[in-house]
Structures are given as structure tokens and as C-alpha cells.
Design a protein around this motif. Structure first.
Motif, PDB file in Angstrom:
ATOM      1  N   THR A 269       0.835  -1.200   0.000  1.00  0.00           N
ATOM      2  CA  THR A 269       0.000   0.000   0.000  1.00  0.00           C
ATOM      3  C   THR A 269       0.872   1.252   0.000  1.00  0.00           C
ATOM      4  N   TRP A 270       0.510   2.190  -0.864  1.00  0.00           N
ATOM      5  CA  TRP A 270       1.186   3.488  -0.935  1.00  0.00           C
ATOM      6  C   TRP A 270       0.132   4.593  -0.826  1.00  0.00           C
TER       7      TRP A 270
ATOM      8  N   ARG B 295       4.875   5.396   2.115  1.00  0.00           N
ATOM      9  CA  ARG B 295       4.267   4.296   2.848  1.00  0.00           C
ATOM     10  C   ARG B 295       3.397   4.841   3.982  1.00  0.00           C
TER      11      ARG B 295
END
Length: 487
Positions: free
Chosen positions: A3-4, A39
Motif C-alpha cells: 500500500t502506498w 508508505r
């Protein structure tokens, strides 16, 4: 990949892209290099408005005062012994939420409301530059604060509300009077008008530093029904025709257009003795730092507005402040303040007389050429018929200005205290300061610099103060056989 999070940096040069990566758009930034992906673990915790306010206003003690702020104050005041006093008393008041009338949590990670009903007297709230991103959050704040009048939401990127959201949330904003949406990323006026449906009865709105550039006619039955103040400072407006699209806002009293790129002001034509049925309540107009090149023409256009009496403007590069003021006062009949300074009776008389003299030959030529020529002249110089009624026909003055002027003019200089008269030829381009020096020497005035004014020989009822020492007699239109009084 994992996930970003897509983020937009406040510093537009800090990122790497505008939300497009490998040809795919993930989000949109205002500047081409303001976007990055990070992040989730790199993002600090968010907070509710309740928590941020308690942190800022309940956890105060005198030892928590920012050391850097103290050092800055010491340097500014040049006082090495500077100290903070009296803050404990303020802190005791701040610690009681029910007594707070103003709260500021700017530049904090606020993204939710929390419980706010302890703020029973809150009238002003600043949530500038927080993490609030939707109008549901804003509504959850305002509906808990029935006394709130002023809300600063600047530097927050807010998602455009849908029609269903507007219908649901609008009641939460009915008690608000002033909203600040500066630097909120608006680029389309249609988005402003859709958002304004949330608060149709707002009195004051700031849209400073939103790159709008294009405006549109407002449906005043649905929005801006009570709008009195509108701030469009630095919104990339280049064409005054865009501003004219707002002229049907009948309640608008103050319009701020500072630091746009407006070069010319043009309004629809109307008869010289009439006013336009546009901007019918506008009293204050701020045009500071706009490159308006033809000041006289611009002021003539602004005379068409029925209630304009306050004007702020920066002189054109080829003009100066005194000349600009003279043009503005002479060309806008109802003007009472310029750059926030009240126009005195003497300033008005001098400005009107300058205009009366400046266009006297054109007036006489137009009257001789017939009704059409005179109508065209009055269209370009709307106040001139009024000046003719006030100061008389310039017919006697016209022959003088058609003859080549001598560099010297003969004046009668009268010492009012003694009645002594000095007949003296002086250059037209002599400054008031130099003339004061001659007067002091001739009349042996050693204690005080005399104040000078003059009577026009052909219009002795006019008394014009020579109140700027750097200006020449020619600037004040002093002519042969005029009388200078020593006061």
C-alpha cells in the motif's frame, strides 16, 4: 508492491510528479512536481478538532512557550531581557472552553470534529492548513457550534460536494457569516458556485489565491443572496469583463481585486448623466497592483457605478500618486476615499479644477461641432458637464491655452498678515519649495516656513493650497496674474 499513499507537498518542488506514474493518473496536484507516494507508516497520526484544541488550549503552562518565538521577539524588539508575562491569566481563561470566543488549530493534523459542544461561545474558528478534506467533516464541526460566525478553511483541499450532500449538509452552515477559502485549489468558478450552495446566505467570502481566471454569472436566487464582501485577491483575473459577470450580485458592497493582471476597465455604455444598473450596492473597490495603463479612461468608466465611493489603486509606472489621485477625484463624482484616505474639500476642488482646465479646449471645440460631438466628449469625460455647472464655462480660459506659453509668469504675492504685495516674475517650473525660499528672503520670514496657496485671477472664488513642496507651479496650473497668498 503493498500500500502506498499519494501526497501533495506544500513545497511544490519537493515531489517528483503530478499524480501520474507510468502513464496512469492516481491523483491530481496543483504543481507538476508536488506529488509523491509514501508508505502509510511514514504518515503521522491525525487528530480531531476537539483533541487539537485541548492540546493547544488546555495543556498550556508558562514553561511551554516556544523558545524560538521568544528569541525572535527579543531580536525584533532589540530587548535581550524580553520575557512573557500575563500568560497564566490568559491560560486560565483558555482552559475554560465555554469562555473561548476564538480558536485556532492551524497547521495541525486535524481531520475530524470530535465533541465540540463545550465551545458554547465560539464565534471564530481557524482550521487553516489542516487535513480536513470533505464538507461532511466541516458540517459536523459547524453544527456543534451554533454561535460560530467566522470560519477559516484556507489551504485545505476540499472535495466538491454532490447535490445530495448539499441538500443534507446545508442546514449546518446557516448561522455562518464569513468563510475563508483562500488557497483551496479552486480552478473552475463552477466549482465555487456549486460549493456555495452549502452556504447560500453567506455575507463575506474570501477566494484569495485560487487560480480561477474565468468567472460566470451568478444565480443570485440560489447563492450569494446576502453576499456583501468578496475577496478575489490574486486569482489570475486578466479581463475586467470577467469581473462584470458578478455585477448582478445586488448586495455586494466590497470587492477586492488586488494583484490580478487587469490592464483595462471597460463597462457598458450609458448616458453621461446616468448610472448603470450594475454593481448597484458596490461602495468599495480595491484595484491595488493591477497594471491599468489608461487611468483617466478607467476612472471615467468607474464613474458609471451608482454607489462607488472608496477606491484603492496603485499608480501606473508612467504616473505618480498625486496625479493618479487628481484624476480619480476629478473623474469619479461620488468618490470619498482613495487608498483609505478621506478626500478633503480642498483636494476635491483642486482635482476638479485641474480636469476643468485640462479638457477646456476639447469642450469648446465639441460645443462648436454640434450635439453628436458634444455627446461623444461627455461620454469620454462624464463629470465635465457637472464641472462646467460648478466652475462656469471655460470659454474665457481657452484663448490663453492656445497661445504659446512664456516660461515666466507674473504673480502677485501677498503677505496676508501685513498686506504687503510683491509683484514677481517666476518660472512656471519653479517648485513650491523654491518659491517658499524666495518668499522667506523677500519678507524676512525666519521663524517658520510659510504655507502658500493661490487665487485664480479669472476665478477668484477658488483657493488652491500649494501643499506639495516638490511640485511645480505648472503642476498646480498657476497662470499669469494669479495671486499667491502667504498664510
Amino acid at each position: 508492491m503493498g500500500t502506498w499513499l499519494g501526497i501533495e507537498w506544500d513545497d511544490g518542488m519537493r515531489g517528483k510528479h503530478n499524480g501520474i506514474v507510468d502513464g496512469k493518473r492516481y491523483f491530481q496536484t496543483q504543481m507538476p512536481t508536488a506529488g509523491s507516494f509514501i508508505r502509510p507508516g511514514k504518515v503521522g497520526p491525525c487528530a480531531s478538532l476537539e483533541d487539537a484544541a485541548r492540546e493547544r488550549y488546555l495543556n498550556y503552562n508558562s514553561s511551554n512557550v516556544d523558545e524560538s518565538l521568544i528569541r525572535e521577539a527579543q531580536a525584533s524588539l532589540q530587548a535581550s531581557l524580553f520575557e512573557v508575562v500575563g500568560m497564566d491569566k490568559i491560560a486560565r481563561k483558555q482552559s475554560k472552553f465555554e469562555q473561548l470566543s476564538e480558536v485556532s488549530v492551524d497547521e495541525t493534523p486535524v481531520n475530524a470534529a470530535g465533541y465540540l459542544k463545550d465551545f458554547t461561545q465560539l464565534t471564530t474558528l481557524n482550521v487553516n492548513h489542516t487535513l480536513i478534506w470533505n464538507w461532511e467533516t466541516v458540517a459536523s464541526i459547524t453544527q456543534q457550534l451554533p454561535s460560530l460566525k467566522n470560519l477559516n478553511l484556507s489551504s485545505n483541499r476540499l472535495v466538491l460536494p454532490s447535490a445530495s450532500q448539499i441538500a443534507e449538509l446545508e442546514p449546518a452552515f446557516r448561522h455562518l457569516k464569513h468563510i475563508n477559502l483562500s488557497s483551496c485549489g479552486f480552478t473552475d468558478w463552477k466549482d465555487v458556485m456549486q460549493t456555495a450552495l452549502l452556504w447560500p446566505h453567506i455575507v463575506s467570502l474570501s477566494l484569495q489565491e485560487n487560480p480561477l481566471s474565468q468567472l460566470a454569472v451568478v444565480d443570485c436566487k440560489r447563492i450569494f443572496t446576502q453576499l456583501q464582501e468578496l475577496d478575489l485577491h490574486r486569482t489570475n483575473l486578466m479581463d475586467f469583463d470577467q469581473v462584470v459577470k458578478l455585477s448582478n450580485i445586488t448586495t455586494l458592497r466590497s470587492l477586492n481585486l488586488i494583484e490580478n493582471r487587469i490592464e483595462e476597465i471597460k463597462l457598458p455604455d450609458c448616458e453621461p448623466q446616468d448610472k448603470l444598473n450594475m454593481f448597484v450596492s458596490l461602495e468599495k473597490l480595491n484595484l491595488l497592483h493591477n497594471p491599468i495603463w489608461n487611468e483617466a479612461a478607467a476612472f471615467n468608466e468607474l464613474d458609471k457605478l451608482p454607489k462607488l465611493n472608496h477606491l484603492c489603486k496603485t499608480p501606473h509606472l508612467k504616473s505618480n500618486f498625486d496625479e493618479m489621485v487628481s484624476k480619480a477625484v476629478g473623474c469619479i463624482a461620488g468618490l470619498q476615499f482613495i487608498n483609505k484616505a478621506k478626500i478633503t474639500a480642498g483636494e476635491r476642488r483642486g482635482a476638479e479644477y485641474d480636469i476643468w482646465k485640462k479638457y477646456s479646449l476639447e469642450w469648446m471645440q465639441a460645443t462648436q461641432q454640434g450635439a453628436d460631438a458634444l455627446r461623444e466628449f461627455c461620454r469620454k469625460h462624464r463629470t465635465y458637464p457637472f464641472l462646467v455647472k460648478k466652475y462656469g464655462s471655460p470659454a474665457d480660459f481657452v484663448p490663453d491655452i492656445q497661445v504659446k506659453k512664456s516660461n515666466l509668469i507674473k504673480l502677485s504675492i501677498v503677505h496676508q498678515a501685513t498686506g504687503e504685495i510683491w509683484e514677481k516674475k517666476v518660472p512656471r517650473m519653479i517648485t513650491v519649495q523654491t518659491l517658499q525660499g524666495l518668499v522667506m528672503k523677500r519678507f524676512r520670514l525666519t521663524d517658520i516656513v510659510p504655507q502658500l496657496c493661490y487665487h485664480d485671477a479669472k476665478h477668484p472664488e477658488l483657493l488652491v493650497p500649494l501643499d506639495n513642496n516638490a511640485k511645480t507651479l505648472d503642476f498646480y496650473s498657476v497662470q499669469e496674474h494669479d495671486t499667491v497668498l502667504i498664510q
